[in-house]
Motif scaffolding. Sequence first.
Motif, PDB file in Angstrom:
ATOM      1  N   ALA A 172       0.837  -1.204   0.000  1.00  8.19           N
ATOM      2  CA  ALA A 172       0.000   0.000   0.000  1.00  8.19           C
ATOM      3  C   ALA A 172       0.873   1.256   0.000  1.00  8.19           C
ATOM      4  CB  ALA A 172      -0.912  -0.003   1.221  1.00  8.19           C
ATOM      5  N   ARG A 173       1.910   1.262   0.846  1.00  5.31           N
ATOM      6  CA  ARG A 173       2.801   2.425   0.922  1.00  5.31           C
ATOM      7  C   ARG A 173       3.519   2.613  -0.408  1.00  5.31           C
ATOM      8  NH1 ARG A 173       2.642   6.334   4.124  1.00  5.31           N
ATOM      9  NH2 ARG A 173       4.879   6.590   4.059  1.00  5.31           N
ATOM     10  N   PHE A 174       3.914   1.509  -1.012  1.00  6.72           N
ATOM     11  CA  PHE A 174       4.620   1.570  -2.285  1.00  6.72           C
ATOM     12  C   PHE A 174       3.769   2.244  -3.334  1.00  6.72           C
ATOM     13  CE2 PHE A 174       8.464  -0.135  -4.069  1.00  6.72           C
ATOM     14  CZ  PHE A 174       9.150  -0.531  -2.945  1.00  6.72           C
ATOM     15  N   ARG A 175       2.504   1.778  -3.428  1.00  3.67           N
ATOM     16  CA  ARG A 175       1.637   2.346  -4.466  1.00  3.67           C
ATOM     17  C   ARG A 175       1.447   3.832  -4.234  1.00  3.67           C
ATOM     18  NH1 ARG A 175      -3.215  -1.070  -3.858  1.00  3.67           N
ATOM     19  NH2 ARG A 175      -1.952  -2.277  -2.406  1.00  3.67           N
ATOM     20  N   MET A 176       1.366   4.256  -2.959  1.00  8.63           N
ATOM     21  CA  MET A 176       1.192   5.671  -2.673  1.00  8.63           C
ATOM     22  C   MET A 176       2.436   6.475  -3.068  1.00  8.63           C
ATOM     23  SD  MET A 176       0.600   7.538   0.859  1.00  8.63           S
ATOM     24  CE  MET A 176       2.041   8.542   0.640  1.00  8.63           C
ATOM     25  N   LEU A 177       3.611   5.957  -2.677  1.00 11.43           N
ATOM     26  CA  LEU A 177       4.841   6.717  -2.907  1.00 11.43           C
ATOM     27  C   LEU A 177       5.221   6.758  -4.386  1.00 11.43           C
ATOM     28  CD1 LEU A 177       6.741   5.410   0.211  1.00 11.43           C
ATOM     29  CD2 LEU A 177       6.136   7.788  -0.214  1.00 11.43           C
ATOM     30  N   LEU A 178       4.766   5.771  -5.163  1.00 14.37           N
ATOM     31  CA  LEU A 178       5.120   5.767  -6.580  1.00 14.37           C
ATOM     32  C   LEU A 178       4.269   6.749  -7.391  1.00 14.37           C
ATOM     33  CD1 LEU A 178       5.817   1.976  -7.237  1.00 14.37           C
ATOM     34  CD2 LEU A 178       7.444   3.842  -7.188  1.00 14.37           C
ATOM     35  N   GLN A 179       3.342   7.453  -6.718  1.00  7.07           N
ATOM     36  CA  GLN A 179       2.516   8.435  -7.429  1.00  7.07           C
ATOM     37  C   GLN A 179       3.334   9.629  -7.910  1.00  7.07           C
ATOM     38  OE1 GLN A 179      -0.814   8.181  -8.141  1.00  7.07           O
ATOM     39  NE2 GLN A 179      -0.528   6.110  -7.390  1.00  7.07           N
ATOM     40  N   TYR A 180       4.441   9.897  -7.223  1.00  9.68           N
ATOM     41  CA  TYR A 180       5.122  11.174  -7.471  1.00  9.68           C
ATOM     42  C   TYR A 180       6.124  11.079  -8.606  1.00  9.68           C
ATOM     43  CZ  TYR A 180       2.924  12.223  -3.075  1.00  9.68           C
ATOM     44  OH  TYR A 180       1.999  12.403  -2.093  1.00  9.68           O
ATOM     45  N   ARG A 181       5.626  10.798  -9.810  1.00 14.42           N
ATOM     46  CA  ARG A 181       6.536  10.620 -10.936  1.00 14.42           C
ATOM     47  C   ARG A 181       7.099  11.941 -11.447  1.00 14.42           C
ATOM     48  NH1 ARG A 181       3.151   5.619 -12.843  1.00 14.42           N
ATOM     49  NH2 ARG A 181       1.709   6.871 -11.659  1.00 14.42           N
TER      50      ARG A 181
ATOM     51  N   VAL B 281      10.850   0.781   5.250  1.00 15.17           N
ATOM     52  CA  VAL B 281      11.356   0.103   4.052  1.00 15.17           C
ATOM     53  C   VAL B 281      10.694   0.694   2.804  1.00 15.17           C
ATOM     54  CG1 VAL B 281      11.488  -2.094   2.813  1.00 15.17           C
ATOM     55  CG2 VAL B 281      11.921  -2.027   5.262  1.00 15.17           C
ATOM     56  N   ALA B 282       9.365   0.887   2.868  1.00 13.85           N
ATOM     57  CA  ALA B 282       8.663   1.465   1.715  1.00 13.85           C
ATOM     58  C   ALA B 282       9.134   2.889   1.466  1.00 13.85           C
ATOM     59  CB  ALA B 282       7.155   1.443   1.957  1.00 13.85           C
ATOM     60  N   LEU B 283       9.261   3.679   2.555  1.00 16.11           N
ATOM     61  CA  LEU B 283       9.645   5.085   2.421  1.00 16.11           C
ATOM     62  C   LEU B 283      11.032   5.239   1.802  1.00 16.11           C
ATOM     63  CD1 LEU B 283       8.907   8.072   3.255  1.00 16.11           C
ATOM     64  CD2 LEU B 283      10.240   7.652   5.318  1.00 16.11           C
ATOM     65  N   ARG B 284      11.955   4.332   2.130  1.00 15.26           N
ATOM     66  CA  ARG B 284      13.325   4.447   1.616  1.00 15.26           C
ATOM     67  C   ARG B 284      13.510   3.745   0.282  1.00 15.26           C
ATOM     68  NH1 ARG B 284      14.149   8.677   4.296  1.00 15.26           N
ATOM     69  NH2 ARG B 284      13.891   8.410   6.521  1.00 15.26           N
ATOM     70  N   THR B 285      12.618   2.806  -0.072  1.00  7.65           N
ATOM     71  CA  THR B 285      12.823   2.047  -1.307  1.00  7.65           C
ATOM     72  C   THR B 285      12.090   2.641  -2.502  1.00  7.65           C
ATOM     73  OG1 THR B 285      12.735   0.149   0.153  1.00  7.65           O
ATOM     74  CG2 THR B 285      13.003  -0.306  -2.162  1.00  7.65           C
ATOM     75  N   ALA B 286      10.792   2.974  -2.325  1.00  5.43           N
ATOM     76  CA  ALA B 286      10.001   3.411  -3.479  1.00  5.43           C
ATOM     77  C   ALA B 286      10.616   4.621  -4.188  1.00  5.43           C
ATOM     78  CB  ALA B 286       8.559   3.680  -3.053  1.00  5.43           C
ATOM     79  N   PRO B 287      10.911   5.724  -3.472  1.00  2.00           N
ATOM     80  CA  PRO B 287      11.507   6.873  -4.175  1.00  2.00           C
ATOM     81  C   PRO B 287      12.879   6.539  -4.767  1.00  2.00           C
ATOM     82  CG  PRO B 287      10.939   7.449  -1.899  1.00  2.00           C
ATOM     83  CD  PRO B 287      10.750   5.984  -2.034  1.00  2.00           C
ATOM     84  N   THR B 288      13.613   5.651  -4.099  1.00  4.91           N
ATOM     85  CA  THR B 288      14.931   5.286  -4.609  1.00  4.91           C
ATOM     86  C   THR B 288      14.796   4.538  -5.931  1.00  4.91           C
ATOM     87  OG1 THR B 288      15.658   5.068  -2.328  1.00  4.91           O
ATOM     88  CG2 THR B 288      17.102   4.165  -3.998  1.00  4.91           C
ATOM     89  N   LEU B 289      13.834   3.606  -5.978  1.00  3.71           N
ATOM     90  CA  LEU B 289      13.628   2.852  -7.218  1.00  3.71           C
ATOM     91  C   LEU B 289      13.282   3.800  -8.358  1.00  3.71           C
ATOM     92  CD1 LEU B 289      11.665  -0.327  -6.117  1.00  3.71           C
ATOM     93  CD2 LEU B 289      14.009  -0.153  -6.965  1.00  3.71           C
ATOM     94  N   LEU B 290      12.412   4.800  -8.052  1.00  4.36           N
ATOM     95  CA  LEU B 290      11.998   5.747  -9.082  1.00  4.36           C
ATOM     96  C   LEU B 290      13.177   6.561  -9.587  1.00  4.36           C
ATOM     97  CD1 LEU B 290       8.670   7.531  -8.125  1.00  4.36           C
ATOM     98  CD2 LEU B 290       9.228   6.357 -10.239  1.00  4.36           C
TER      99      LEU B 290
END
Lengths: 275, 282
Positions: free
Chosen positions: A14-23, A112-121
């Motif tokens: 859920a956190r991942f999907r939220m954080l990946l919004q900021y393209r 983990v979600a907070l540090r990974t999702a933006p990093t992946l992007l």
Amino acid sequence: MSSALRPYRAILSARFRMLLQYRAAAIAGLWTQAFFGITLIMIYSAFYHSSDTPPPIALPQVISYVWLGQALLAMLPWNADAEVHDMVRSGSIAYELARPVDLYGLWYTRAVALRTAPTLLRAAPMVVVASVVLPFVGAPAWRLAPPPSLTAAAGFAVALGLALALGCAMSVLINISLMWTIRGDGVVTLFTTAVSLLSGLLIPLPLFPDWAQPVLAWLPFAGMFDLPFRIYTGHIALAGLAGVWLRQAGWTLALVVLGRWLLGRGVRRVVVQGG
Amino acid sequence: MTVDQAADPPGGVNADRSPGAIRLFAAYASASIRSQLAYRASIALATLGVFLVTASEFLALWALFERFGQIRGWTLPEVALLYGMVSITWSVCDAVGRGFDAFGAMIRDGQFDRLLLRPRSPVLQLLGHELTLRRVGRLTQGVIVLGYAAQSIDWTAGRAALLALAIGCGVCAFLGLLVLQATSTFWTVDRLEVWNAFTYGGVTMSQYPLPIYQSWFRALFTYVIPLGCINYFPAMAILGRADPLGAPPITGWLAPLAGPVFLALSLQVWRLGVRHYRSTGS
């Protein structure tokens, strides 16, 4: 996967999907970080061309170090989770306490979600720009070079995973500190200062004076940025791999134990007002 | 939409008997400062935090000089002048220009409409929007670094005046950047991180002598965004150094003027933006 892990998996996704919004923000960030990277590289090049004494780390290694730092910036635990900050301040942390999962596990998963999702992007496009686009536009000396060997690449991958685990343990520690300070500006800034100076974000750690090196190497911060980067660039020889991993794993364990203990004490003294 | 003057509360600010711009700005500033001082401990800690972060930044710079000795013939005390000047300049601009920095949010939630309805210039209102006190932390650090740099400078009245001129013009140049950044949000709605490359990137760039950079980069920060003009050229004149790229000594005095010119041009673009502004709705 066992059912005990299910809630954490759900929180993570859920956190991942939220954080990946900021393209759009990620694209804007790519430009800014590329610009910063180039500025820093020109500064380091000027320093290296101003001195004859043999440097402790070669210029191409520093350049790769700079790019890795720009690509993986979002992985560093330099701020508190904004939502946890709000929860502590507004009192909705009561809901977190009421959930039938372990609070430390919950916050660690969020981290983990907070540090990974933006990093992946951000990391993949930054790596493409730094390693493919730069030589293409006529600046091959400024590029992110590949690791010297496959073993170094594999060693870097493992160290990066451990860096994430360590960084997340530090992130949760920052969140927990909010339970004592509420507004949190002061303590969080102490973390920010320590992390940016001692992890290698401000300057590559090998460039600090020689007498500081043993201290820097044994603090937990080096494991978040500096040690993996030095494996990548070949600055740490393959013989040193196991030592780096052990240090990272040891610090992660220590911070998790400390975090669990502090959280237990924090929860006992937390006061939720209102109804 | 028109403003019904009669609806103004008693003692409200009417267009015809309003205070002067400076008095109004002073009123805004004192309101902002008093509101921040309501949380004294918090603001003190935040200021100390900003000081610590910037102090650690200088520690990193010191480490590089400890390692390499100099950068293209510039020693640490000389680079500290560049560093201190831009630290002071940016902290003042950042404290005053907070309203422009937070402008994206104002566009998004329609707050800017309220500013436009008031019978005073929106630029003045944005300048007075918030005077961020914790920037004092960076200002203090800048002053200390400048004090360190000053010990190895051969001071004359002219050089001291040039320092003041450069800092004043520098605040204008950085404000111009914040105004352009705010203007761009008329079209993009949200504040874009791309501007950080020029503001924060510009601060980092200014901490080192301009000739260490490549020619396209120097041209960008001399002719397009004049941050090099307000820092490097006057600093060279204050240090009594000759420009390795051959600029005449008078450049130190003339170049800073690019700051106010840049601000004036930015405000023209801003007016264009305001004229094309369409509210996002209530």
